[in-house]
Design an enzyme around this catalytic site. Structure first.
Site, PDB file in Angstrom:
ATOM      1  N   SER A 191       0.817  -1.214   0.000  1.00  9.01           N
ATOM      2  CA  SER A 191       0.000   0.000   0.000  1.00  9.01           C
ATOM      3  C   SER A 191       0.849   1.261   0.000  1.00  9.01           C
ATOM      4  O   SER A 191       0.354   2.347  -0.330  1.00  9.01           O
ATOM      5  CB  SER A 191      -0.942   0.007   1.210  1.00  9.01           C
ATOM      6  OG  SER A 191      -1.871  -1.050   1.148  1.00  9.01           O
ATOM      7  N   GLY A 250      -4.128  -2.465  -1.193  1.00  9.04           N
ATOM      8  CA  GLY A 250      -3.240  -2.122  -2.290  1.00  9.04           C
ATOM      9  C   GLY A 250      -3.007  -0.623  -2.373  1.00  9.04           C
ATOM     10  O   GLY A 250      -3.601   0.156  -1.621  1.00  9.04           O
ATOM     11  N   CYS A 275      -9.450  -2.308   2.672  1.00  9.99           N
ATOM     12  CA  CYS A 275      -8.695  -1.131   2.229  1.00  9.99           C
ATOM     13  C   CYS A 275      -8.988  -0.812   0.760  1.00  9.99           C
ATOM     14  O   CYS A 275     -10.085  -0.398   0.433  1.00  9.99           O
ATOM     15  CB  CYS A 275      -7.209  -1.324   2.505  1.00  9.99           C
ATOM     16  SG  CYS A 275      -6.248   0.214   2.473  1.00  9.99           S
ATOM     17  N   LEU A 276      -8.042  -1.000  -0.150  1.00  8.62           N
ATOM     18  CA  LEU A 276      -8.307  -0.734  -1.559  1.00  8.62           C
ATOM     19  C   LEU A 276      -9.445  -1.607  -2.065  1.00  8.62           C
ATOM     20  O   LEU A 276     -10.273  -1.162  -2.859  1.00  8.62           O
ATOM     21  CB  LEU A 276      -7.045  -0.972  -2.397  1.00  8.62           C
ATOM     22  CG  LEU A 276      -7.180  -0.692  -3.893  1.00  8.62           C
ATOM     23  CD1 LEU A 276      -7.430   0.788  -4.158  1.00  8.62           C
ATOM     24  CD2 LEU A 276      -5.931  -1.157  -4.650  1.00  8.62           C
ATOM     25  N   GLN A 300     -12.601   0.047  -1.135  1.00  9.64           N
ATOM     26  CA  GLN A 300     -12.896   1.213  -1.971  1.00  9.64           C
ATOM     27  C   GLN A 300     -13.407   0.801  -3.345  1.00  9.64           C
ATOM     28  O   GLN A 300     -14.387   1.355  -3.859  1.00  9.64           O
ATOM     29  CB  GLN A 300     -11.633   2.067  -2.089  1.00  9.64           C
ATOM     30  CG  GLN A 300     -11.155   2.644  -0.777  1.00  9.64           C
ATOM     31  CD  GLN A 300      -9.705   3.110  -0.834  1.00  9.64           C
ATOM     32  OE1 GLN A 300      -9.061   3.073  -1.890  1.00  9.64           O
ATOM     33  NE2 GLN A 300      -9.171   3.543   0.304  1.00  9.64           N
ATOM     34  N   ASN A 340      -3.812   2.316   6.601  1.00  9.84           N
ATOM     35  CA  ASN A 340      -2.827   2.847   5.665  1.00  9.84           C
ATOM     36  C   ASN A 340      -3.542   3.181   4.362  1.00  9.84           C
ATOM     37  O   ASN A 340      -3.637   2.343   3.462  1.00  9.84           O
ATOM     38  CB  ASN A 340      -1.709   1.824   5.418  1.00  9.84           C
ATOM     39  CG  ASN A 340      -0.718   2.305   4.375  1.00  9.84           C
ATOM     40  OD1 ASN A 340      -0.761   3.459   3.953  1.00  9.84           O
ATOM     41  ND2 ASN A 340       0.169   1.427   3.954  1.00  9.84           N
ATOM     42  N   GLY A 350      -4.901   6.697   1.635  1.00  9.85           N
ATOM     43  CA  GLY A 350      -5.023   8.115   1.319  1.00  9.85           C
ATOM     44  C   GLY A 350      -6.344   8.474   0.686  1.00  9.85           C
ATOM     45  O   GLY A 350      -6.622   9.655   0.460  1.00  9.85           O
ATOM     46  N   TYR A 351      -7.167   7.453   0.367  1.00  9.44           N
ATOM     47  CA  TYR A 351      -8.483   7.661  -0.220  1.00  9.44           C
ATOM     48  C   TYR A 351      -9.548   7.066   0.702  1.00  9.44           C
ATOM     49  O   TYR A 351      -9.246   6.211   1.531  1.00  9.44           O
ATOM     50  CB  TYR A 351      -8.577   7.002  -1.603  1.00  9.44           C
ATOM     51  CG  TYR A 351      -7.714   7.668  -2.648  1.00  9.44           C
ATOM     52  CD1 TYR A 351      -8.251   8.585  -3.544  1.00  9.44           C
ATOM     53  CD2 TYR A 351      -6.357   7.372  -2.744  1.00  9.44           C
ATOM     54  CE1 TYR A 351      -7.459   9.200  -4.508  1.00  9.44           C
ATOM     55  CE2 TYR A 351      -5.555   7.984  -3.697  1.00  9.44           C
ATOM     56  CZ  TYR A 351      -6.110   8.890  -4.577  1.00  9.44           C
ATOM     57  OH  TYR A 351      -5.336   9.504  -5.522  1.00  9.44           O
ATOM     58  N   HIS A 400      -7.379  -2.361   8.610  1.00  5.74           N
ATOM     59  CA  HIS A 400      -6.737  -3.664   8.419  1.00  5.74           C
ATOM     60  C   HIS A 400      -7.008  -4.581   9.611  1.00  5.74           C
ATOM     61  O   HIS A 400      -6.376  -4.453  10.655  1.00  5.74           O
ATOM     62  CB  HIS A 400      -5.229  -3.485   8.243  1.00  5.74           C
ATOM     63  CG  HIS A 400      -4.845  -2.931   6.918  1.00  5.74           C
ATOM     64  ND1 HIS A 400      -4.459  -3.714   5.860  1.00  5.74           N
ATOM     65  CD2 HIS A 400      -4.812  -1.662   6.466  1.00  5.74           C
ATOM     66  CE1 HIS A 400      -4.200  -2.959   4.815  1.00  5.74           C
ATOM     67  NE2 HIS A 400      -4.409  -1.697   5.158  1.00  5.74           N
ATOM     68  N   GLU A 419      -6.219  -7.672   9.931  1.00  6.43           N
ATOM     69  CA  GLU A 419      -5.073  -8.563  10.209  1.00  6.43           C
ATOM     70  C   GLU A 419      -4.047  -7.865  11.090  1.00  6.43           C
ATOM     71  O   GLU A 419      -3.285  -8.517  11.803  1.00  6.43           O
ATOM     72  CB  GLU A 419      -4.437  -9.051   8.900  1.00  6.43           C
ATOM     73  CG  GLU A 419      -3.449  -8.105   8.252  1.00  6.43           C
ATOM     74  CD  GLU A 419      -4.106  -6.906   7.593  1.00  6.43           C
ATOM     75  OE1 GLU A 419      -3.368  -5.973   7.216  1.00  6.43           O
ATOM     76  OE2 GLU A 419      -5.346  -6.882   7.440  1.00  6.43           O
TER      77      GLU A 419
END
Length: 357
Positions: A46, A220, A247-248, A251, A289, A291-292, A332, A334
């Protein structure tokens, strides 16, 4: 130590000491507040294309423990720290951070006021910068023109990889690799899942033909909206098997459902982000972690229902898709490294596979 420099896109220069590799690297300058997990963050896909400032004043005082890596190599472009420990103390330590970064070809900068850098990023937002041992080689035009592109393709596996379950295999999970952290698969394997890791550009039809019980969308790097092919495949996978996004993956699942994402001013990076579950009322401390974020105001009219919010700024941290047997998390679960408050989310996914459609 030789001199090294952090050069911001507005022309300001911070001078410090070089460690790790020599040279020049351009990237997006961000910060993380995590106090532990240095090798995990260094190898987290990421962070691809980013220069990372660590707010904790000493970096890697327990050294580099290679068993804790999240991917085969360092993903960051470079790092900025107040002080790097040259004599770590830990029985699991394999090498110093200086040695590791030299091996990986990653530029490090120590000896500057990371608090000032962090305050600048909080006030003005993330910006492009260069880390260099040769300031004469840096052109401000190159910094201003820099964009992170092709990040998912650069961090995904090239061919499918099958990872056996720990003990008896009870479930088969397709893990879509958009830059996956290794410990996502490890958490599934520990729960009796055989995990097939698929490249990011695998068609939905190939995944569905694999005879799996569930689909995991990984974390990612980069802008989620850039990955139009991946989003289209997720749209095809919706409702076919239980699905869990992190995360990614979270999104892109929202984008596939018809919602939108937005870039945050300075993002959430660290292991101390409070997140509230709107169903249970529980607040958990999470590792993040990104930024979006998913724009929660755009969930209306989709199958998505807001489930988790960030206590600090109210941004979307999780969405449920009950009609599609899917859910996603911005943080996250995990948590490697980080707090273990949300490991039960993997159990929730396993329970969905057990129930089936």
């Amino acid at each position: 130590m030789e001199k090294a420099y952090l050069i911001l896109e507005d022309g300001r220069i911070f001078e410090g000491q070089s460690f790790g590799a020599q040279g020049t690297v351009i990237g997006e300058l961000v910060f993380t507040t995590a106090m532990t997990g240095c090798v995990e963050s260094l190898t987290d896909p990421s962070y691809y294309g980013q220069l990372v400032t660590y707010t904790f004043p000493m970096f890697a005082n327990y050294g580099i423990c290679t068993q804790d890596t999240e991917s085969p190599h360092c993903q960051m472009g470079g790092i900025v720290v107040r002080e790097v420990c040259q004599v770590p103390s830990n029985f699991r330590c394999d090498k110093t951070a200086d040695e590791f970064l030299r091996e990986q070809g990653v530029v490090g900068l120590a000896g500057i006021d990371t608090r000032a850098i962090t305050q600048e990023l909080r006030d003005r937002g993330v910006m492009n910068a260069a880390l260099t041992t040769d300031p004469a080689s840096v052109r401000l035009e190159d910094l201003r023109d820099f964009r992170i592109t092709g990040a998912v393709a650069a961090t995904s596996v090239r061919e499918p990889v099958v990872l056996p379950a720990e003990g008896e295999s009870r479930w088969s999970v397709a893990l879509m690799d958009y830059g996956a952290k290794r410990h996502i698969a490890d958490n599934l394997r520990a729960r009796g899942c055989t995990v097939t890791v698929y490249p990011h550009d695998t068609p939905a039809e190939t995944v569905l033909a694999g005879g799996h019980d569930g689909i995991m969308l990984s974390n990612g790097p980069g802008d989620p909206a850039e990955n139009t092919f991946c989003i289209e495949q997720i749209r095809k996978l919706f409702g076919k098997l239980p699905m869990f996004g992190i995360c990614l993956g979270h999104q892109m699942m929202a984008l596939a459902a018809g919602a939108q994402t937005t870039k945050l001013k300075f993002g959430h990076r660290g292991a101390n982000q409070p997140v509230k579950d709107l169903v249970t009322g529980k607040v958990s401390i999470t590792s993040q972690n990104h930024g979006y974020a998913v724009d929660q105001t755009t969930l209306a009219g989709t199958e998505g229902v807001l489930r988790h919010v960030n206590v600090n700024d109210g941004t979307c941290e999780g969405v449920d898709y009950p009609a599609l047997h899917a859910f996603s998390l911005q943080f996250h679960p995990e948590a490697h490294g980080g707090p273990l408050d949300c490991q039960n989310e993997f159990d929730r996914f396993v329970a969905m596979m057990k129930e089936g459609l």
